[in-house]
Design an enzyme around this catalytic site. Structure first.
Site, short mmCIF file in Angstrom:
data_model
loop_
_atom_site.label_atom_id
_atom_site.label_comp_id
_atom_site.label_asym_id
_atom_site.label_seq_id
_atom_site.Cartn_x
_atom_site.Cartn_y
_atom_site.Cartn_z
N SER A 94 -44.34 6.44 -11.72
CA SER A 94 -43.02 5.97 -11.33
C SER A 94 -42.04 6.11 -12.49
O SER A 94 -41.84 7.23 -12.97
CB SER A 94 -43.12 4.53 -10.80
OG SER A 94 -41.97 4.16 -10.09
N ASP A 214 -45.19 6.74 0.72
CA ASP A 214 -44.36 6.13 -0.33
C ASP A 214 -42.95 5.87 0.20
O ASP A 214 -42.20 6.80 0.47
CB ASP A 214 -44.29 7.07 -1.55
CG ASP A 214 -43.73 6.40 -2.78
OD1 ASP A 214 -42.98 5.41 -2.64
OD2 ASP A 214 -44.03 6.87 -3.89
N HIS A 241 -46.52 3.81 -2.58
CA HIS A 241 -46.04 4.05 -3.93
C HIS A 241 -46.98 3.47 -4.98
O HIS A 241 -47.26 4.11 -6.00
CB HIS A 241 -44.65 3.43 -4.10
CG HIS A 241 -44.05 3.67 -5.45
ND1 HIS A 241 -43.53 4.89 -5.82
CD2 HIS A 241 -43.89 2.85 -6.53
CE1 HIS A 241 -43.07 4.82 -7.06
NE2 HIS A 241 -43.28 3.60 -7.51
#
Length: 272
Positions: A94, A214, A241
């Site tokens: 991320s 996600d 995610h």
């Protein structure tokens, strides 16, 4: 925990296992334990796993300055230096993927292999809308923020299997234990970051991982990252995610297969 310093910050990191050096960089609102503990338990069988906390997370403390990708990248490198890792494989998740991309671009001699998981190079209008909502809820309604993180962070099938009590307990624990001030600083960085210039300068062998379910950073961002990095491989996992937490088994398998299963070249070891 181990600690080192960088520009007045006390940077905490974890180190476990033996073998080639592998640095794992966490995401927004996470830390080296919450995001990576289950993945590290598996990968430490084959690697010396180094897990730094960057500013706003975990055990790292700093002066409260505005966060930049370069500042957090320097903290990650400081932890690698302190752990004795001159050259290493690097995994970013991320926000951590943007940090890892910057490190790989600016310090190419140090990064042997690169894995970018659920990453983005710049916030588009949808991501900006999400991060602005996070920013506001952190101030006005942290329980709603916790519910939103669970709702968009995990795949529908995974979260549906938790049960009501487990969901409410997770919300309660997040409200009580999250470093909200630190997360707010990281969200401000999510809104501002731009590492699109890094792609052309990445020379490390690269794997980009997207996640089919996600809803935080849709997999189109990961696909775009893969397309922008020369010869990057791309895989998509059947998860949300927060894949290192939802499916640490698949996350570790993808990393190990890329680093070991597809490579016969020797990898640098950590030195003491």
């Amino acid at each position: 925990m181990h600690f080192t310093t960088f520009e007045g910050a006390s940077v905490g990191y974890r180190r476990e296992g033996r073998g080639p050096a592998l640095v794992l960089v966490h995401g927004t609102g996470g830390d080296s334990e919450g995001n990576w503990s289950a993945v590290a338990a598996e990968l430490s069988k084959d690697f010396t796993v180094i897990r730094p906390d960057y500013s706003g997370s975990g055990q790292t403390k700093d002066d409260g300055r505005r966060l930049t990708v370069d500042y957090l990248a320097a903290q990650v490198l400081a932890a690698a230096d302190d752990a004795g890792a001159d050259r290493f494989s690097l995994v970013g998740f991320s926000l951590g993927a943007a940090i890892a991309a910057r490190i790989a671009a600016d310090h190419a001699a140090r990064v042997s292999d690169l894995v970018l998981i659920a990453g983005f190079s710049k916030a588009d209008p949808r991501l900006k809308l999400q991060f602005e909502l996070w920013r506001d809820l952190i101030v006005t309604d942290r329980a709603a923020m916790a519910r939103l993180i669970l709702l968009t962070g995990f795949s529908p099938d995974a979260l549906s299997g938790w049960g009501d009590d487990a969901v409410e307990q997770a919300v309660k624990e997040m409200v009580e234990t999250q470093d909200w001030q630190g997360m707010a600083r990281q969200v401000a960085l999510d809104l501002a970051l731009d590492v699109t210039d890094a792609a052309d300068r990445i020379t490390a062998r690269t794997l980009v991982v997207g996640n089919k379910h996600d809803h935080m950073v849709p997999p189109a961002h990961a696909r775009a990252l893969a397309a922008s990095i020369r010869d990057a491989a791309y895989v998509e996992l059947p998860a949300g995610h927060l894949v290192p937490m939802e499916r640490p088994d698949l996350t570790a398998e993808a990393i190990r297969h890329f680093l070991v299963g597809l490579s016969t070249a020797p990898t640098a070891q950590v030195h003491d």
